[in-house]
Design a protein around this motif. Structure first.
Motif, mmCIF file in Angstrom:
data_model
loop_
_atom_site.group_PDB
_atom_site.id
_atom_site.type_symbol
_atom_site.label_atom_id
_atom_site.label_comp_id
_atom_site.label_asym_id
_atom_site.label_seq_id
_atom_site.Cartn_x
_atom_site.Cartn_y
_atom_site.Cartn_z
ATOM 1 N N GLY A 1 38.800 47.879 50.280
ATOM 2 C CA GLY A 1 38.202 48.738 49.211
ATOM 3 C C GLY A 1 36.990 48.426 48.886
ATOM 4 O O GLY A 1 36.106 49.045 47.740
ATOM 5 N N GLU A 2 36.521 47.221 48.939
ATOM 6 C CA GLU A 2 35.649 46.410 48.204
ATOM 7 C C GLU A 2 34.339 46.092 49.156
ATOM 8 O O GLU A 2 34.463 45.691 50.335
ATOM 9 C CB GLU A 2 35.843 45.076 47.656
ATOM 10 C CG GLU A 2 37.336 45.259 46.749
ATOM 11 C CD GLU A 2 36.539 45.947 45.342
ATOM 12 O OE1 GLU A 2 35.635 45.669 44.982
ATOM 13 O OE2 GLU A 2 37.561 46.666 44.711
ATOM 14 N N GLU A 3 33.186 45.979 48.689
ATOM 15 C CA GLU A 3 31.972 45.590 49.421
ATOM 16 C C GLU A 3 31.521 44.004 48.941
ATOM 17 O O GLU A 3 31.308 43.922 47.868
ATOM 18 C CB GLU A 3 30.783 46.327 49.342
ATOM 19 C CG GLU A 3 30.896 47.951 49.551
ATOM 20 C CD GLU A 3 30.037 48.746 49.289
ATOM 21 O OE1 GLU A 3 29.173 49.145 50.032
ATOM 22 O OE2 GLU A 3 29.648 49.003 47.905
ATOM 23 N N TRP A 4 31.945 43.191 49.781
ATOM 24 C CA TRP A 4 31.891 41.603 49.514
ATOM 25 C C TRP A 4 30.523 41.020 49.546
ATOM 26 O O TRP A 4 30.013 41.206 50.602
ATOM 27 C CB TRP A 4 33.076 40.895 50.030
ATOM 28 C CG TRP A 4 34.469 41.291 49.859
ATOM 29 C CD1 TRP A 4 35.143 42.144 50.649
ATOM 30 C CD2 TRP A 4 35.266 41.195 48.957
ATOM 31 N NE1 TRP A 4 36.321 42.331 50.172
ATOM 32 C CE2 TRP A 4 36.634 41.796 48.935
ATOM 33 C CE3 TRP A 4 35.026 40.224 47.577
ATOM 34 C CZ2 TRP A 4 37.624 41.601 48.047
ATOM 35 C CZ3 TRP A 4 36.427 40.495 46.839
ATOM 36 C CH2 TRP A 4 37.356 40.936 46.857
ATOM 37 N N THR B 1 31.555 45.798 42.681
ATOM 38 C CA THR B 1 32.518 46.113 41.562
ATOM 39 C C THR B 1 32.691 45.029 40.574
ATOM 40 O O THR B 1 32.876 45.305 39.371
ATOM 41 C CB THR B 1 33.558 46.824 42.170
ATOM 42 O OG1 THR B 1 34.663 45.945 42.969
ATOM 43 C CG2 THR B 1 33.477 48.047 42.934
ATOM 44 N N GLY B 2 32.517 43.894 40.948
ATOM 45 C CA GLY B 2 32.743 42.797 40.026
ATOM 46 C C GLY B 2 33.190 41.653 40.722
ATOM 47 O O GLY B 2 33.072 41.369 41.960
ATOM 48 N N VAL B 3 33.821 40.682 39.915
ATOM 49 C CA VAL B 3 34.185 39.388 40.138
ATOM 50 C C VAL B 3 35.809 39.248 40.326
ATOM 51 O O VAL B 3 36.473 39.572 39.261
ATOM 52 C CB VAL B 3 33.721 38.071 39.274
ATOM 53 C CG1 VAL B 3 34.007 36.669 39.968
ATOM 54 C CG2 VAL B 3 32.321 38.302 38.992
ATOM 55 N N TYR B 4 36.242 38.677 41.370
ATOM 56 C CA TYR B 4 37.796 38.630 41.476
ATOM 57 C C TYR B 4 38.073 37.167 41.686
ATOM 58 O O TYR B 4 37.341 36.249 42.270
ATOM 59 C CB TYR B 4 37.840 39.490 42.877
ATOM 60 C CG TYR B 4 38.051 40.880 42.696
ATOM 61 C CD1 TYR B 4 38.703 41.579 41.873
ATOM 62 C CD2 TYR B 4 36.660 41.539 43.233
ATOM 63 C CE1 TYR B 4 38.589 43.189 41.858
ATOM 64 C CE2 TYR B 4 36.708 43.019 42.977
ATOM 65 C CZ TYR B 4 37.472 43.786 42.447
ATOM 66 O OH TYR B 4 37.316 45.064 42.237
ATOM 67 N N ASN B 5 39.157 36.556 41.347
ATOM 68 C CA ASN B 5 39.687 35.419 41.507
ATOM 69 C C ASN B 5 41.418 35.367 41.939
ATOM 70 O O ASN B 5 41.708 36.441 42.107
ATOM 71 C CB ASN B 5 39.404 34.519 40.468
ATOM 72 C CG ASN B 5 39.791 35.140 39.143
ATOM 73 O OD1 ASN B 5 41.062 35.477 38.887
ATOM 74 N ND2 ASN B 5 39.045 35.379 38.248
ATOM 75 N N ARG B 6 41.698 34.224 41.724
ATOM 76 C CA ARG B 6 43.207 33.884 42.143
ATOM 77 C C ARG B 6 44.017 35.084 41.398
ATOM 78 O O ARG B 6 45.333 35.152 41.731
ATOM 79 C CB ARG B 6 43.454 32.369 42.083
ATOM 80 C CG ARG B 6 44.736 31.982 42.532
ATOM 81 C CD ARG B 6 44.783 30.586 42.417
ATOM 82 N NE ARG B 6 44.993 29.824 41.364
ATOM 83 C CZ ARG B 6 45.007 28.611 41.087
ATOM 84 N NH1 ARG B 6 44.978 27.708 42.359
ATOM 85 N NH2 ARG B 6 44.758 27.997 39.854
ATOM 86 N N GLU B 7 43.564 35.242 40.014
ATOM 87 C CA GLU B 7 44.603 35.868 39.286
ATOM 88 C C GLU B 7 44.415 37.301 39.123
ATOM 89 O O GLU B 7 45.035 38.025 38.604
ATOM 90 C CB GLU B 7 44.370 35.100 37.694
ATOM 91 C CG GLU B 7 44.711 33.798 37.577
ATOM 92 C CD GLU B 7 44.364 33.311 36.256
ATOM 93 O OE1 GLU B 7 43.813 33.834 35.382
ATOM 94 O OE2 GLU B 7 44.926 32.123 35.856
#
Length: 246
Positions: A124-127, A110-116
């Motif tokens: 719920g995510e496919e990593w 679904t996209g890029v996630y980070n510390r913020e």
């Protein structure tokens, strides 16, 4: 002249200069390679949303190896295959980052996630990939020392200041093997260009492995040839001197 059919290009530190642009020289020689019947594709640690604009700008309607091989696209509008990180591994890798106060990020479908902007629940995510960034070398070395339980994962980097973790057995080389199957060619007919640890597998597996002039030393040692710096149109030089030989 060897019968090269595919040129696989890393993006950051390779195809792109320090201002994240494709130079006119690189653009010109990529075009010449395509005119010669050679397929050109992106093989990058980037995800789809940040790689696609460059592919479109270059007129590449070709397969893409993304997220260090965790995601392979048959064409810019058709995903072929994805390899996923184990959910518990993602949680453990994040815990290491939080405990040591380093920047972290991860690619999901679904996209890029980070510390913020980390999601409330990882379930719920496919990593696809997890990464750390830290300019303090001793701190980054400490993070590396905590990764022994993940030694069967693919642990690389895309710069000396980061660490990137992909699922076991997943690399740009395995991604390019899938692309070769699509194109009906052999890895010996591939030219792979890169600058960082996440490029070594494809550089070693390709018929011609090219390290950039700015590449990390271990990458240069793994390559067959070394081209110019990415700010000196090293991709163009490699295509001219080593591929088309004109």
């Amino acid at each position: 002249m060897p019968d090269y059919k595919l040129i696989a290009l890393d993006m950051d530190g390779t195809l792109l200069n320090e201002t994240l642009e494709v130079s006119e020289e690189n653009r010109e020689w990529i075009g010449k390679a395509m005119d010669a019947g050679i397929t050109v594709c992106l093989s990058t640690g980037r995800g789809y949303s940040s790689a696609l604009p460059y592919a479109e700008d270059l007129g590449l309607h070709t397969p893409m190896v993304l997220v260090n091989g965790s995601e392979i696209w048959e064409a810019p509008d058709k995903v072929l295959k994805r390899e996923y990180m184990d959910l518990e591994a993602v949680r453990q890798l994040r815990t290491i980052a939080v405990e040591r106060g380093v920047w972290y990020w991860a690619y999901a479908v679904t996209g890029v996630y980070n510390r913020e902007n980390w999601p409330e629940s990882e379930e719920g995510e496919e990593w696809l990939k997890f990464g750390y960034y830290e300019q303090n070398t001793p701190v980054l070395d400490d993070v590396k020392a905590q990764l022994d339980p993940f030694r069967h994962y693919e642990i690389t980097n895309s710069s000396p200041d980061n660490i990137e973790i992909n699922p076991p057995g997943v690399s740009k080389a395995t991604g390019l093997e899938e692309v070769c199957k699509l194109l009906g060619i052999q890895m010996s007919q591939v030219v792979a260009m890169g600058d960082s640890l996440n490029d070594i597998a494809m550089i070693r597996a390709a018929g011609l492995g090219v390290a950039m002039g700015n590449a990390q030393n271990v990458v240069k040692e793994a390559a067959d040839v070394v081209t110019l710096h990415h700010n000196e149109h090293g991709v163009a030089h490699a295509i001219k001197e080593f591929v088309l030989k004109v």
